[in-house]
Design an enzyme around this catalytic site. Structure first.
Site, PDB file in Angstrom:
ATOM      1  N   SER A  18       0.830  -1.202   0.000  1.00 14.59           N
ATOM      2  CA  SER A  18       0.000   0.000   0.000  1.00 14.59           C
ATOM      3  C   SER A  18       0.868   1.257   0.000  1.00 14.59           C
ATOM      4  CB  SER A  18      -0.963  -0.043   1.193  1.00 14.59           C
ATOM      5  OG  SER A  18      -1.884   1.019   1.132  1.00 14.59           O
ATOM      6  N   HIS A  77      -8.448   0.960   0.027  1.00 20.40           N
ATOM      7  CA  HIS A  77      -8.426  -0.025  -1.059  1.00 20.40           C
ATOM      8  C   HIS A  77      -9.813  -0.580  -1.364  1.00 20.40           C
ATOM      9  CE1 HIS A  77      -4.139   0.385  -1.176  1.00 20.40           C
ATOM     10  NE2 HIS A  77      -4.091   0.160   0.120  1.00 20.40           N
TER      11      HIS A  77
END
Length: 316
Positions: A88, A197
């Site tokens: 991420s 996400h």
């Protein structure tokens, strides 16, 4: 020997992060002291409080400062990666290690990213849960079956039998119950500040697109594995578009690690703080029957140990 630098994502921050490294390593200190942000980054990293440090808009640039400083120490002592990958937020660290951007750009873009993600998260009562002990297809099925309770999706593919679901509270709870009945060892709620996400990050993705369009990136000097694809970035791809998609798409970290392992990477240096990625690497390597060594850089002692053994890392 092939070395990969791995960069941690949001969630591994801690009060006191980097303080001992700052005091001991000049290269790290130079990075911290050269950056000007809207808050006192050194004070927040070294003193906390953790509640403030854990806010997305502060976590992301603080993690980037830590990663940039540690990367510089390693490189200036002759330890260079053959490839890089991050989870991420950590993907930006991997791109920094590859030479795509300088430290100032790296920290500034992650600060911007943290701000727009925090804004996008407002108004959403969402939860995140780590699911342990079942395969990804079962987790995906749970999300599909429980969609009637609200939105829930598989947000992170961390490593074999460890995945993260995210979405509306009712749907996440229903999916957890389904997964426990399907054989999940346990479901662990994560302390996060937003539905990262997932589709709820679309406003952040759009803001990030505009910001990225203002920047000029260099070509990466080493291979970087991207979260969206779980594969290497290729020069014909639009890097900025991949970063825009990443903030609202699932993180394919398990596939990313498999790619590195299958290509012969046998030494992983996790640049934290924390050591979560080391656990993901070990589980993924075990599933592929690969022998590896993994080290984590969380403290000055960790960094000192790596540098004391740098001859082995440099020459294999």
């Amino acid at each position: 020997m092939k070395i990969a630098f791995l960069y941690a994502g949001q969630g591994s921050q801690r009060a006191g992060m980097g303080k001992d490294i700052y005091e001991e390593f000049a290269q790290y200190r130079e990075v911290v002291d050269s950056l000007a942000l809207s808050f006192d980054v050194k004070k927040l990293m070294h003193e906390g409080p953790l509640e403030t440090l854990s806010l997305t808009e502060f976590t992301q640039p603080c993690m980037a400062v830590f990663a940039a400083g540690v990367t510089n120490v390693l490189k200036e002592n002759g330890i260079h990666p053959d490839a890089a990958c991050g989870l991420s937020l950590g993907e930006y660290g991997a791109l920094y290690a590859s030479g795509v951007m300088d430290a100032v750009t790296y920290v500034e873009i992650t600060a911007f990213r943290g701000n727009v993600m925090a804004q996008a998260a407002k108004g959403h009562e969402c939860s995140m849960s780590a699911v342990l002990g079942v395969e990804a297809d079962i987790v995906a099925r749970a999300c599909a079956v429980c969609g009637g309770h609200g939105f829930v999706t598989l947000a992170n593919y961390n490593c074999p039998q460890q995945y993260v679901i995210c979405g509306d509270e009712a749907a996440v709870s229903a999916a957890e119950n389904y997964l426990k009945e399907a054989g999940a060892r346990r479901c662990v709620r994560l302390n996060v500040s937003g539905p990262f996400h997932t589709k709820y990050m679309e406003p952040a993705a759009q803001a990030l697109k505009q910001k990225l369009d203002e920047l000029i990136f260099a070509a990466p000097q080493i291979p970087v594995v991207m979260n969206v694809s779980g594969d290497y970035y290729r020069k014909e791809e639009d890097l900025k578009e991949l970063l825009e998609r990443q903030v609202k798409s699932s993180v394919h970290f398990e596939e990313s690690l498999k790619k590195l392992l299958e290509d012969g990477v046998d030494t992983f240096i996790e640049i934290g703080p924390g050591c979560a990625l080391s656990g993901f690497v070990k589980k993924t390597a075990k599933a592929l029957d690969k022998k590896i060594q993994v080290v984590s850089v969380d403290t000055a002692k960790d960094l000192r140990t790596i540098l004391e053994n740098r001859e082995a890392l440099i020459h294999g």
